[in-house]
Scaffold this motif. Structure first.
Motif, PDB file in Angstrom:
ATOM      1  N   HIS A 247       0.840  -1.190   0.000  1.00 61.19           N
ATOM      2  CA  HIS A 247       0.000   0.000   0.000  1.00 61.19           C
ATOM      3  C   HIS A 247       0.882   1.249   0.000  1.00 61.19           C
ATOM      4  O   HIS A 247       1.943   1.292   0.613  1.00 61.19           O
ATOM      5  N   HIS A 248       0.408   2.277  -0.715  1.00 66.30           N
ATOM      6  CA  HIS A 248       1.214   3.492  -0.882  1.00 66.30           C
ATOM      7  C   HIS A 248       1.568   4.140   0.455  1.00 66.30           C
ATOM      8  O   HIS A 248       2.648   4.717   0.600  1.00 66.30           O
ATOM      9  N   TYR A 249       0.665   4.055   1.449  1.00 63.54           N
ATOM     10  CA  TYR A 249       0.896   4.725   2.727  1.00 63.54           C
ATOM     11  C   TYR A 249       1.574   3.837   3.769  1.00 63.54           C
ATOM     12  O   TYR A 249       1.846   4.299   4.879  1.00 63.54           O
ATOM     13  N   ARG A 250       1.842   2.595   3.422  1.00 55.68           N
ATOM     14  CA  ARG A 250       2.409   1.683   4.420  1.00 55.68           C
ATOM     15  C   ARG A 250       3.765   2.194   4.944  1.00 55.68           C
ATOM     16  O   ARG A 250       4.040   2.138   6.142  1.00 55.68           O
ATOM     17  N   ALA A 251       4.588   2.709   4.039  1.00 56.37           N
ATOM     18  CA  ALA A 251       5.908   3.203   4.455  1.00 56.37           C
ATOM     19  C   ALA A 251       5.758   4.341   5.467  1.00 56.37           C
ATOM     20  O   ALA A 251       6.511   4.422   6.443  1.00 56.37           O
ATOM     21  N   MET A 252       4.780   5.221   5.253  1.00 57.19           N
ATOM     22  CA  MET A 252       4.570   6.338   6.183  1.00 57.19           C
ATOM     23  C   MET A 252       4.163   5.828   7.565  1.00 57.19           C
ATOM     24  O   MET A 252       4.648   6.326   8.588  1.00 57.19           O
ATOM     25  N   TYR A 253       3.291   4.825   7.598  1.00 58.57           N
ATOM     26  CA  TYR A 253       2.855   4.285   8.883  1.00 58.57           C
ATOM     27  C   TYR A 253       4.011   3.574   9.591  1.00 58.57           C
ATOM     28  O   TYR A 253       4.145   3.646  10.820  1.00 58.57           O
ATOM     29  N   LEU A 254       4.859   2.907   8.811  1.00 60.48           N
ATOM     30  CA  LEU A 254       6.035   2.250   9.386  1.00 60.48           C
ATOM     31  C   LEU A 254       6.966   3.285  10.025  1.00 60.48           C
ATOM     32  O   LEU A 254       7.465   3.086  11.140  1.00 60.48           O
ATOM     33  N   ILE A 255       7.195   4.375   9.315  1.00 55.28           N
ATOM     34  CA  ILE A 255       8.137   5.374   9.837  1.00 55.28           C
ATOM     35  C   ILE A 255       7.555   6.082  11.057  1.00 55.28           C
ATOM     36  O   ILE A 255       8.273   6.415  12.006  1.00 55.28           O
ATOM     37  N   ASN A 256       6.235   6.317  11.066  1.00 51.22           N
ATOM     38  CA  ASN A 256       5.609   6.934  12.241  1.00 51.22           C
ATOM     39  C   ASN A 256       5.735   6.029  13.466  1.00 51.22           C
ATOM     40  O   ASN A 256       6.042   6.495  14.572  1.00 51.22           O
ATOM     41  N   LEU A 257       5.485   4.740  13.266  1.00 48.48           N
ATOM     42  CA  LEU A 257       5.660   3.791  14.365  1.00 48.48           C
ATOM     43  C   LEU A 257       7.117   3.765  14.816  1.00 48.48           C
ATOM     44  O   LEU A 257       7.410   3.733  16.023  1.00 48.48           O
ATOM     45  N   GLY A 258       8.040   3.811  13.874  1.00 48.96           N
ATOM     46  CA  GLY A 258       9.460   3.827  14.228  1.00 48.96           C
ATOM     47  C   GLY A 258       9.838   5.046  15.046  1.00 48.96           C
ATOM     48  O   GLY A 258      10.603   4.950  16.019  1.00 48.96           O
ATOM     49  N   ASN A 259       9.296   6.207  14.689  1.00 44.39           N
ATOM     50  CA  ASN A 259       9.591   7.426  15.449  1.00 44.39           C
ATOM     51  C   ASN A 259       9.067   7.326  16.880  1.00 44.39           C
ATOM     52  O   ASN A 259       9.731   7.763  17.833  1.00 44.39           O
ATOM     53  N   THR A 260       7.883   6.755  17.036  1.00 47.67           N
ATOM     54  CA  THR A 260       7.321   6.595  18.379  1.00 47.67           C
ATOM     55  C   THR A 260       8.140   5.600  19.191  1.00 47.67           C
ATOM     56  O   THR A 260       8.370   5.794  20.391  1.00 47.67           O
ATOM     57  N   LEU A 261       8.584   4.534  18.544  1.00 47.39           N
ATOM     58  CA  LEU A 261       9.437   3.555  19.228  1.00 47.39           C
ATOM     59  C   LEU A 261      10.750   4.201  19.672  1.00 47.39           C
ATOM     60  O   LEU A 261      11.249   3.922  20.763  1.00 47.39           O
ATOM     61  N   ARG A 262      11.302   5.069  18.822  1.00 47.98           N
ATOM     62  CA  ARG A 262      12.557   5.744  19.197  1.00 47.98           C
ATOM     63  C   ARG A 262      12.350   6.593  20.448  1.00 47.98           C
ATOM     64  O   ARG A 262      13.184   6.592  21.363  1.00 47.98           O
ATOM     65  N   THR A 263      11.225   7.282  20.505  1.00 48.63           N
ATOM     66  CA  THR A 263      10.919   8.086  21.689  1.00 48.63           C
ATOM     67  C   THR A 263      10.698   7.202  22.908  1.00 48.63           C
ATOM     68  O   THR A 263      11.122   7.539  24.024  1.00 48.63           O
ATOM     69  N   HIS A 264      10.046   6.059  22.700  1.00 51.44           N
ATOM     70  CA  HIS A 264       9.835   5.116  23.806  1.00 51.44           C
ATOM     71  C   HIS A 264      11.181   4.617  24.328  1.00 51.44           C
ATOM     72  O   HIS A 264      11.382   4.495  25.548  1.00 51.44           O
ATOM     73  N   PHE A 265      12.114   4.352  23.430  1.00 54.61           N
ATOM     74  CA  PHE A 265      13.458   3.951  23.850  1.00 54.61           C
ATOM     75  C   PHE A 265      14.103   5.021  24.725  1.00 54.61           C
ATOM     76  O   PHE A 265      14.747   4.719  25.732  1.00 54.61           O
ATOM     77  N   GLU A 266      13.929   6.280  24.342  1.00 53.83           N
ATOM     78  CA  GLU A 266      14.534   7.367  25.117  1.00 53.83           C
ATOM     79  C   GLU A 266      13.986   7.424  26.535  1.00 53.83           C
ATOM     80  O   GLU A 266      14.656   7.914  27.441  1.00 53.83           O
ATOM     81  N   ARG A 267      12.758   6.904  26.733  1.00 59.31           N
ATOM     82  CA  ARG A 267      12.178   6.886  28.066  1.00 59.31           C
ATOM     83  C   ARG A 267      12.568   5.641  28.860  1.00 59.31           C
ATOM     84  O   ARG A 267      12.774   5.723  30.066  1.00 59.31           O
ATOM     85  N   ILE A 268      12.658   4.470  28.199  1.00 57.44           N
ATOM     86  CA  ILE A 268      12.867   3.224  28.945  1.00 57.44           C
ATOM     87  C   ILE A 268      14.253   2.637  28.751  1.00 57.44           C
ATOM     88  O   ILE A 268      14.679   1.786  29.531  1.00 57.44           O
TER      89      ILE A 268
END
Length: 640
Positions: A247-268
């Motif tokens: 799907h055309h938007y799948r890459a965008m959703y993947l990168i958004n999830l990745g950005n949130t995971l990066r922030t979660h890493f910074e907390r835990i």
């Protein structure tokens, strides 16, 4: 996450406390309780929850300064509307007339597809005009237009959820622009309604989930509530799970999830979370054609994740890859791309890290150039300008330290002052801007020696510490910087109270630093130095013993190959020597000689600090010989 009954009881208890303290309703924990309740129930169909949430917003409206509570007033009216229909006495009396008028309004006109199409086109045109002009009043008109569209769409209309989603996105833009957290909270609420209105398996559900996830992520950035971040992760994982491969938007959703995971890493601090973020970013880039307009964003975000990965593991190859991805993102984005300034900013930050590792002046100059371009491409009034100015100030400060150019430092201070001046007091990035400005002012004081510059640096650093939340991972750095500048002020003024404050601030920095944090040894060493200075002025033996204990931990924490390990050893030797002079314990002096000898032995012969360590060792050995009178003991500590 609490269940409905627990969340309702929690918010009710806060409302009860507000009877004795009308300002209690403004406390962050009350806001969290309200969000929790909204998260686990639908106030449109849960009158008890609607009533409690209505009172929450009504009391906030009353407690806030005049004009600041308009969003809470609107929210209170919205929540009280269904309550008023069945129990008017449960609603604040001043709202009765408004709610009565809304209840007797003429019925909604028959659905008019042509009017809807006209309203939708106007809303989209206004949002496009805002993206082109950046004018806040145009954005406010766009939000109002999207509100109109959402009210025109019946709940059973196939575009009802899409209308709510568009309103939620517009509210996110407005929150970014004006910095009002209430607008962002409304965006989250509207986006939740959009998801709730969409059935499992609906082709648009993934997009609605993604919008909600982004809104939650931005809310976390403002409030720092880990539960909000966890919900964002949950929602974004579902968005990725339901969107088809290819799907055309799948890459965008993947990168958004990745950005949130990066922030979660910074907390835990869980490296596996960061590795997953990097994997998702690589997948997004690999799935995106080179001519895709979204590719630059994915390259930029993956580069940011890899830079964070480098900060954790120290692998130079990872940092070099991050820099290469950042350069490709900048090269890929057209010059008029709305996010080009963001990519320039990210690349500048990565290059600053790279310079710190390779010490190549060309890399540092490139970092300054990228940061300058980011600021130049961002007009006054744009929400990210302060962040770009702050990064430019950091790069210029480093350039001044490397080249000795005073004009670079003066420009760094100017950029830092502007960044602070345009950042709202409740903005999550204000503390970072204050910290950077404080460091630049300290460097400027060291250059010009003006006490007013030093006092401004102290004031700025104090505000940085007061601004940053206790859960913010950058709080430790702010505390450490404040301790440093207070010690400098003490050295200039001799005010012992300032030195005591410096020691207390440094204690807080150490207490807030995890035991596996790479900077813990440095913070311990700084605290030991302040305690030693404090002992020298007040003569309390317990203070000196604490200094020894602290610097021992610094030595134990830093591995033998740590670049500052010899510094900590030498400082430990000095403190032990001072402790011997106070107590006369010869074993303490022998240990001082031992660690001082190790400091010299681990320092290369061409290192600029070797002479200092040799001098410290010589003084300790002379004292040891004076007390034992045995030349063999002296010879055993000599460096051959």
């Amino acid at each position: 996450m609490p269940d409905r009954d627990a969340a309702l009881a929690a918010l009710n208890s806060h409302l009860a406390l507000n009877a004795d303290d009308s300002a209690h309703i403004l406390e962050p924990e009350v806001r969290r309780a309200a969000r929790d309740l909204e998260r686990v129930t639908d106030p449109k169909h849960d009158l008890s929850a609607a009533q409690v949430l209505g009172w929450y917003h009504w009391l906030r409206h009353l407690a806030l300064p005049a004009g600041d509570g308009r969003n809470d007033l609107a929210a209170a009216t919205r929540f009280f509307a269904p309550v008023h229909r069945v129990s008017p006495q449960s609603v604040p009396e001043p709202l009765h007339r408004t709610l009565q008028e809304s209840a007797v309004r003429p019925p909604v006109p028959e659905f008019d597809p042509r009017a809807l199409a006209t309203a939708q086109a106007r809303a989209v045109d206004l949002l496009t005009a805002y993206e082109r002009t950046g004018q806040q009043d145009v954005l406010e008109q766009a939000v109002a237009a999207f509100r109109t569209v959402s009210t025109m769409l019946p709940e059973d209309h196939p575009s009802h959820a899409a209308g709510l989603n568009n309103l939620g996105n517009a509210l996110q833009f407005l929150s970014d622009r004006v910095g009002e957290i209430e607008i962002l909270e409304e965006a989250v609420q509207v986006s939740r309604r959009a998801v709730t209105a969409t059935s499992q398996g609906h082709p648009e559900r993934a997009g609605l989930l993604n919008s909600l996830g982004v809104a939650l992520f931005r809310l976390f950035e403002r409030v720092g509530d880990i539960e909000v971040l966890k919900e964002a992760l949950e929602v974004q994982r579902e968005a990725v799970a339901v969107i088809p491969q290819g799907h055309h938007y799948r890459a965008m959703y993947l990168i958004n999830l990745g950005n949130t995971l990066r922030t979660h890493f910074e907390r835990i601090g869980d490296l596996a979370v960061l590795q997953e973020a990097a994997q998702l970013g690589r997948e997004a880039v690999a799935a995106t054609p080179r001519n895709d307009p979204g590719r630059a964003a994915y390259l930029n975000d993956l580069g940011n994740t890899l830079r964070t990965h480098f900060e954790r593991i120290g692998d130079l190859a990872v940092l070099q890859e991050a820099a290469q991805l950042g350069r490709e993102a900048v090269a890929t984005a057209p010059r008029d791309h709305p996010n080009r300034a963001m990519y320039l900013h990210s690349l500048g930050n990565t290059l600053q890290f790279l310079f710190g590792r390779v010490d190549d002046i060309k890399v540092l100059k490139e970092a300054v150039q990228m940061s300058r371009k980011a600021v130049a491409a961002t007009p006054q009034g744009q929400p990210h300008r302060a962040m770009y100015l702050n990064s430019l100030a950091n790069a210029l400060q480093t350039l001044s330290e490397r080249t000795g150019r005073p004009e670079a430092l003066e420009e760094a201070v100017q950029a830092g002052r502007e960044a602070v001046a345009i950042t709202p007091h409740n903005h999550p990035h204000r503390a970072a801007c204050l910290t950077s400005l404080g460091v630049a002012l300290q460097r400027l004081f060291e250059r010009v020696g003006e006490i007013e510059v030093l006092r401004e640096a102290v004031q700025v650093n104090r505000e940085a510490v007061a601004t940053v939340t206790h859960s913010d991972p950058h709080r430790v750095n702010s505390l450490n910087n404040l301790g440093n500048i207070l010690q400098t002020l003490f050295e200039r003024t001799g005010d012992i109270e300032v030195l005591k404050e410096a020691a207390q601030v440094s204690r807080k920095a150490v207490a807030a630093t995890p035991h596996n944090h790479p900077n813990r040894a440095a913070y311990l060493n700084n605290l030991a130095g302040r305690l030693l200075a404090l002992f020298e002025h007040i003569g309390e033996l317990e203070v000196l013993k604490e200094a020894g204990q602290v610097v021992r931990e610094a030595v134990a924490t830093a591995p033998d190959n740590h670049p500052h390990h010899a510094v900590y050893l030498s400082n430990l030797g000095n403190i032990l020597h001072t402790l011997f002079e106070r107590t006369g314990d010869i074993e303490v002096l022998e240990e001082a000689a031992q660690v001082s000898r190790k400091a010299v032995a681990t320092t290369p012969r061409n290192h600029p600090n070797r002479a200092v360590y040799l001098n410290n060792l010589t003084g300790t050995l002379a004292a040891l010989f004076e007390h034992v009178g045995d030349i063999k003991v002296l010879r055993s500590h000599l460096i051959w």
